[in-house]
Design an enzyme around this catalytic site. Sequence first.
Site, short mmCIF file in Angstrom:
data_model
loop_
_atom_site.label_atom_id
_atom_site.label_comp_id
_atom_site.label_asym_id
_atom_site.label_seq_id
_atom_site.Cartn_x
_atom_site.Cartn_y
_atom_site.Cartn_z
N SER A 120 0.82 -1.22 0.00
CA SER A 120 0.00 0.00 0.00
C SER A 120 0.85 1.26 0.00
O SER A 120 0.36 2.34 -0.31
CB SER A 120 -0.86 0.04 1.26
OG SER A 120 -1.70 -1.07 1.32
N ASN A 191 -2.81 6.01 -1.54
CA ASN A 191 -2.70 6.14 -0.09
C ASN A 191 -2.03 7.43 0.36
O ASN A 191 -2.08 7.78 1.53
CB ASN A 191 -2.04 4.90 0.51
CG ASN A 191 -3.02 3.76 0.52
OD1 ASN A 191 -4.18 3.95 0.90
ND2 ASN A 191 -2.61 2.60 0.06
P1 NAD Z 1 -3.57 -9.67 5.92
O1 NAD Z 1 -2.97 -9.48 7.27
O2 NAD Z 1 -5.05 -9.85 5.81
O3 NAD Z 1 -2.89 -10.95 5.19
C1 NAD Z 1 -1.52 -11.15 5.11
C2 NAD Z 1 -1.26 -12.66 5.01
O4 NAD Z 1 0.15 -12.87 4.78
C3 NAD Z 1 -1.60 -13.43 6.29
O5 NAD Z 1 -2.49 -14.47 5.96
C4 NAD Z 1 -0.25 -13.98 6.77
O6 NAD Z 1 -0.36 -15.29 7.35
C5 NAD Z 1 0.53 -14.05 5.47
N1 NAD Z 1 1.99 -14.03 5.65
C6 NAD Z 1 2.74 -13.38 6.57
N2 NAD Z 1 4.05 -13.62 6.35
C7 NAD Z 1 4.14 -14.41 5.26
C8 NAD Z 1 5.22 -15.01 4.55
N3 NAD Z 1 6.48 -14.80 4.90
N4 NAD Z 1 4.93 -15.81 3.50
C9 NAD Z 1 3.65 -16.05 3.11
N5 NAD Z 1 2.58 -15.50 3.76
C10 NAD Z 1 2.82 -14.71 4.82
O7 NAD Z 1 -3.07 -8.44 5.04
P2 NAD Z 1 -3.78 -7.76 3.77
O8 NAD Z 1 -4.77 -6.75 4.22
O9 NAD Z 1 -4.21 -8.83 2.82
O10 NAD Z 1 -2.55 -6.93 3.17
C11 NAD Z 1 -1.56 -7.53 2.38
C12 NAD Z 1 -0.84 -6.47 1.59
O11 NAD Z 1 -1.78 -5.80 0.73
C13 NAD Z 1 -0.21 -5.37 2.46
O12 NAD Z 1 0.99 -4.94 1.88
C14 NAD Z 1 -1.26 -4.27 2.41
O13 NAD Z 1 -0.71 -2.99 2.63
C15 NAD Z 1 -1.75 -4.41 0.98
N6 NAD Z 1 -3.08 -3.87 0.71
C16 NAD Z 1 -4.08 -4.01 1.62
C17 NAD Z 1 -5.33 -3.50 1.32
C18 NAD Z 1 -6.47 -3.68 2.29
O14 NAD Z 1 -7.51 -3.03 2.11
N7 NAD Z 1 -6.36 -4.54 3.29
C19 NAD Z 1 -5.58 -2.86 0.10
C20 NAD Z 1 -4.54 -2.76 -0.83
C21 NAD Z 1 -3.29 -3.27 -0.50
#
Ligand code: NAD
Length: 285
Positions: A120, A191
């Site tokens: 993000s 963002n």
């Molecule tokens: P989340 O916490 O819901 O999911 C992250 C997942 O990654 C978890 O299931 C965790 O177990 C897994 N994980 C952690 N370490 C790992 C590793 N080494 N190898 C494999 N898996 C691993 O997070 P999210 O909201 O899905 O966010 C993920 C990314 O997307 C972030 O960079 C976030 O900034 C970005 N993002 C989020 C949103 C949102 O609205 N949530 C929108 C756009 C972008």
Amino acid sequence: MTIEEITVIGGGTMGNGIAHVCAQRGKEVCLTDVSQEVLDQAVLTIGKNLDRQVKKEVITAADRDDTLGRIRTTTSLEEACDGVQLVVEAVPERAELKYDLFGRLDNLTAPETLMASNTSSISITAIAAQTERADRVIGMHFMNPVPVMKLIEIIRGLATSDETTAAVVALSTELGKTPVEVNDFPGFVSNRILGPMINEAVFALMEGVADVEAIDQVMKLGMNHPMGPLALADLIGLDTCLSIMEVLHRELGDDRYRPCPLLRKYVAAGWLGRKSGRGFYEHDA
Ligand code: NAD
């Protein structure tokens, strides 16, 4: 170059949506996470979201089954990297975690594999610098919920090549999305603007300007936003919102980006929004 084989790393809020959309558009998808429980839950979520599309007659039951049939899961990163053309990383928004992962991916994938981050706010240039192929690293910033939202913000790092950008732009269009190219700068466009708006809403709450519902109502009815900033923060995840503000604050060096203390407090309490069952609102976990 057309991309047919995609590995999605991280099966949380974003990863399962990215896997869903890629598989629905005919791509072979491997979804990997450190947790088998997360992977099982991700497949259940994708199934439920596809069922909803079947009910609305957007897709047929056969489309749903074909889509699910194109998604395999594994907790082994080595296995997930085998023979893949593109990896899309969607692990938590922590720079060190992403740096370490991209360093490992550089060794585990074939040299021609493209690597995208769904970050993000973290610098794509810095992520790319962890690899020996910065020209093949790019930001592919999907929006939440991925199956619904049209935009993919495409972020070019300093060294990202035209070929990599063209391949990822073409894929985004194939996925039924609208890619918009931006340059690498803290928070990119989305963002840089959304993060401070949510943060300001939390300041308004902390300072007693209004309660949660009133803040969201003002922004919905007055500014025509489809959801209020605090409801949106719950959808995004408060930990992710905090990480975005920390990046903006640190990298732009301006106190107007300081994270609201109340946001920090909620994250410290584990009140992360929808994914934990409680944020500014209460949710079914
Ligand atoms: P989340 O916490 O819901 O999911 C992250 C997942 O990654 C978890 O299931 C965790 O177990 C897994 N994980 C952690 N370490 C790992 C590793 N080494 N190898 C494999 N898996 C691993 O997070 P999210 O909201 O899905 O966010 C993920 C990314 O997307 C972030 O960079 C976030 O900034 C970005 N993002 C989020 C949103 C949102 O609205 N949530 C929108 C756009 C972008």
